[in-house]
Design a protein around this motif. Structure first.
Motif, PDB file in Angstrom:
ATOM      1  N   PHE A   1      13.921  28.532   8.465  1.00 29.20           N
ATOM      2  CA  PHE A   1      14.172  26.989   8.229  1.00 29.20           C
ATOM      3  C   PHE A   1      13.398  26.170   9.084  1.00 29.20           C
ATOM      4  N   ALA A   2      12.446  25.713   8.608  1.00 23.16           N
ATOM      5  CA  ALA A   2      11.463  24.922   9.283  1.00 23.16           C
ATOM      6  C   ALA A   2      11.763  23.537   9.737  1.00 23.16           C
ATOM      7  N   MET A   3      11.464  23.018  10.923  1.00 25.21           N
ATOM      8  CA  MET A   3      11.748  21.491  11.150  1.00 25.21           C
ATOM      9  C   MET A   3      10.766  20.856  10.490  1.00 25.21           C
ATOM     10  N   PRO A   4      11.132  19.763   9.697  1.00 23.72           N
ATOM     11  CA  PRO A   4      10.298  19.172   8.774  1.00 23.72           C
ATOM     12  C   PRO A   4       9.399  17.933   9.523  1.00 23.72           C
ATOM     13  N   GLU A   5       8.116  17.817   9.412  1.00 19.78           N
ATOM     14  CA  GLU A   5       7.389  16.671   9.922  1.00 19.78           C
ATOM     15  C   GLU A   5       7.245  15.438   8.706  1.00 19.78           C
ATOM     16  N   VAL A   6       7.734  14.560   9.133  1.00 17.09           N
ATOM     17  CA  VAL A   6       8.182  13.568   7.994  1.00 17.09           C
ATOM     18  C   VAL A   6       7.276  12.199   8.556  1.00 17.09           C
ATOM     19  N   ARG A   7       7.220  11.191   7.705  1.00 16.91           N
ATOM     20  CA  ARG A   7       6.852   9.917   7.796  1.00 16.91           C
ATOM     21  C   ARG A   7       8.218   9.094   8.213  1.00 16.91           C
ATOM     22  N   VAL A   8       7.855   8.283   9.191  1.00 18.12           N
ATOM     23  CA  VAL A   8       9.026   7.456   9.645  1.00 18.12           C
ATOM     24  C   VAL A   8       8.679   6.083   9.126  1.00 18.12           C
ATOM     25  N   PRO A   9       9.235   5.371   8.030  1.00 19.57           N
ATOM     26  CA  PRO A   9       8.962   4.505   7.259  1.00 19.57           C
ATOM     27  C   PRO A   9       8.697   3.164   8.060  1.00 19.57           C
ATOM     28  N   GLY A  10       9.502   3.119   9.233  1.00 17.45           N
ATOM     29  CA  GLY A  10       9.526   1.811  10.094  1.00 17.45           C
ATOM     30  C   GLY A  10       8.101   1.842  10.983  1.00 17.45           C
ATOM     31  N   LEU A  11       7.470   3.017  10.784  1.00 16.76           N
ATOM     32  CA  LEU A  11       6.354   3.076  11.968  1.00 16.76           C
ATOM     33  C   LEU A  11       4.958   3.681  11.306  1.00 16.76           C
ATOM     34  N   GLY A  12       5.246   4.138  10.163  1.00 15.65           N
ATOM     35  CA  GLY A  12       3.987   4.666   9.448  1.00 15.65           C
ATOM     36  C   GLY A  12       3.486   5.687  10.116  1.00 15.65           C
ATOM     37  N   LYS A  13       4.183   6.766  10.749  1.00 16.95           N
ATOM     38  CA  LYS A  13       3.794   7.979  11.715  1.00 16.95           C
ATOM     39  C   LYS A  13       4.425   8.903  10.916  1.00 16.95           C
ATOM     40  N   GLN A  14       3.616  10.006  11.289  1.00 16.19           N
ATOM     41  CA  GLN A  14       4.082  11.442  10.964  1.00 16.19           C
ATOM     42  C   GLN A  14       4.666  12.093  12.252  1.00 16.19           C
ATOM     43  N   VAL A  15       6.095  12.321  12.214  1.00 10.98           N
ATOM     44  CA  VAL A  15       6.980  12.786  13.582  1.00 10.98           C
ATOM     45  C   VAL A  15       7.778  14.111  12.980  1.00 10.98           C
ATOM     46  N   VAL A  16       7.856  14.908  14.003  1.00 10.76           N
ATOM     47  CA  VAL A  16       8.701  16.065  13.597  1.00 10.76           C
ATOM     48  C   VAL A  16      10.259  15.381  13.474  1.00 10.76           C
ATOM     49  N   MET A  17      11.271  15.790  12.436  1.00 17.12           N
ATOM     50  CA  MET A  17      12.159  14.971  12.408  1.00 17.12           C
ATOM     51  C   MET A  17      13.388  15.579  13.227  1.00 17.12           C
ATOM     52  N   MET A  18      13.406  15.480  14.683  1.00 18.58           N
ATOM     53  CA  MET A  18      14.372  15.935  15.470  1.00 18.58           C
ATOM     54  C   MET A  18      14.459  14.379  16.573  1.00 18.58           C
ATOM     55  N   ASP A  19      15.753  14.320  16.947  1.00 21.41           N
ATOM     56  CA  ASP A  19      15.972  13.060  17.566  1.00 21.41           C
ATOM     57  C   ASP A  19      15.087  12.654  18.658  1.00 21.41           C
ATOM     58  N   PHE A  20      14.826  13.693  19.595  1.00 19.95           N
ATOM     59  CA  PHE A  20      13.943  13.212  20.770  1.00 19.95           C
ATOM     60  C   PHE A  20      12.347  12.843  20.383  1.00 19.95           C
ATOM     61  N   ASN A  21      12.041  13.688  19.391  1.00 17.30           N
ATOM     62  CA  ASN A  21      10.852  13.504  18.916  1.00 17.30           C
ATOM     63  C   ASN A  21      10.666  12.077  18.246  1.00 17.30           C
TER      64      ASN A  21
END
Length: 388
Positions: free
Chosen positions: A265-285
């Motif tokens: 069950f992979a952790m998704p790398e997603v776009r943060v709309p408020g930043l325009g960045k791709q980030v692993v969707m975990m709180d610390f990231n």
């Protein structure tokens, strides 16, 4: 698309220092948030050897009566939109006290990924023998406090279990690449077997002290800092009865596949709309992407909104796309004025009673997949990843 390939060893070491400064050398495990993974955990290719497909017990009649979504899909029927909330460490009572009432009100189940050393009192730390030649009684996170703390912890974890939530493993000593060496990314198969043996012994002692966790109930976990040599780690996990892992990273939200004999069950790398960045969707990231993981509690409301909006954006993309289970990875933490726990709690309340949506445990999703026609699962896996 912006990539995270610029991270250097120097930046990684600086991040490790930030974590030490943020968490402090010694904290009560009730309030301690473990070191988060590096913000650019690598996406790794799927192994050529899928291995045998693991299984979990079939749903009970009582479970089927309570979960009408737990059935084989009819022709043309869409799968539920599963959302999997999971928490590394998993022993903070103050955070369980917030999560449990929301989950009960929304008919949701979540997964706590337990760090074994949190179930050992400080005075009993020599019972833990880390692997790979590390010193007995050593851990890069604190032990569990007093023996009374352990007794209290068993009491509220029993409530977590009684409410239908899942307990998985976050292993024991949390040895990440920025800390004590050799770290988990360098461990061989024997080291992973030894670490899981230790986790099992700690759980057995906890059961003897009153923990109501059935044998075989721990079916998967997440590695410290999302790190590991998977060709060495996965065979040890499978040998200890684990059937899933949730440590790897994938671009977008994807259906679980079998890799080296475990569901991933992979952790998704997603776009943060408020930043325009791709980030692993975990709180610390997410925190690191927002301000380099600096403590700025005055910005907590803004951070909470950005993360909440990110969760909603990813949910909408999956719901309207491939319907793959969304992994929402978190720690029980109060980072940056509680910004990230607040966002998680808001999303838990927002999403779990939406139509065609189920907040479930990893085991429950695997049970659902076992009911499906393998051809249907293959079709779902071939769908494009959900990208927000």
């Amino acid at each position: 698309m912006k990539r995270w390939g610029w991270l250097t060893t120097g930046v990684a070491l600086a991040l490790a220092l930030v974590l030490v400064m943020t968490l402090g050398p010694h904290q009560d495990p009730e309030n301690q948030a473990e070191a988060g993974p590096l913000p650019m955990a690598p996406r790794l290719p799927t192994p050529k050897d899928a291995g045998p497909t693991p299984t979990v017990p079939a749903p009970t009649p009582e479970q089927l009566a309570k979960q009408p979504w737990m059935h084989k899909l009819a022709p043309g029927e869409k799968p539920p939109q599963f959302v999997l909330f999971s928490f590394d460490g998993a022993v903070s009572k103050q955070h369980w006290d917030k999560v449990l009432p929301i989950a009960k009100a929304k008919n949701a189940h979540v997964t706590g990924l337990l760090s074994g050393v949190y179930m050992l009192a400080d005075q009993d730390k020599l019972q833990y023998q880390p692997p790979a030649g590390l010193k007995r009684g050593l851990s890069d996170i604190d032990f569990g406090g007093s023996r009374q703390d352990i007794t209290n912890r068993i009491g509220y974890l029993n409530q977590v279990i009684a409410d239908g939530h899942e307990i998985g493993t976050h292993y024991n000593g949390h040895f990440c690449s920025g800390g004590t060496q050799p770290s988990v990314d360098k461990w061989d198969n024997k080291a992973w077997n030894d670490e899981l043996d230790q986790f099992g012994k700690i759980l057995d002692a906890s059961r003897a002290a009153g923990l109501n966790l059935p044998q075989g109930a721990v079916r998967g976990g997440r590695t410290p800092c999302l790190e590991g040599n998977w060709d060495q780690a996965f065979p040890a996990m499978a040998a200890h009865g684990l059937v899933y892992d949730t440590s790897k990273v994938a671009l977008g939200v994807q259906w679980p596949s079998v890799q080296n004999g475990l569901y991933e069950f992979a952790m998704p790398e997603v776009r943060v709309p408020g930043l325009g960045k791709q980030v692993v969707m975990m709180d610390f990231n997410l925190w690191y992407s927002l301000n380099g993981a600096k403590d700025q509690p005055e910005r907590a409301p803004d951070f909470t909104q950005i993360v909440f909006d990110t969760y909603k954006s990813v949910y909408q993309a999956a719901l309207n796309g491939n319907r793959a289970p969304i992994v929402v990875g978190n720690h029980f933490n109060e980072w940056n004025g509680n910004a990230f726990s607040a966002a998680m709690e808001q999303f838990l309340e927002f999403v779990c009673d939406k139509p065609e949506t189920v907040c479930a445990t990893y085991t429950e999703v695997i049970q659902w997949m076992q009911l499906q026609d393998p051809v249907v699962l293959d079709q779902l896996r071939r769908m494009p990843a959900a990208r927000n």
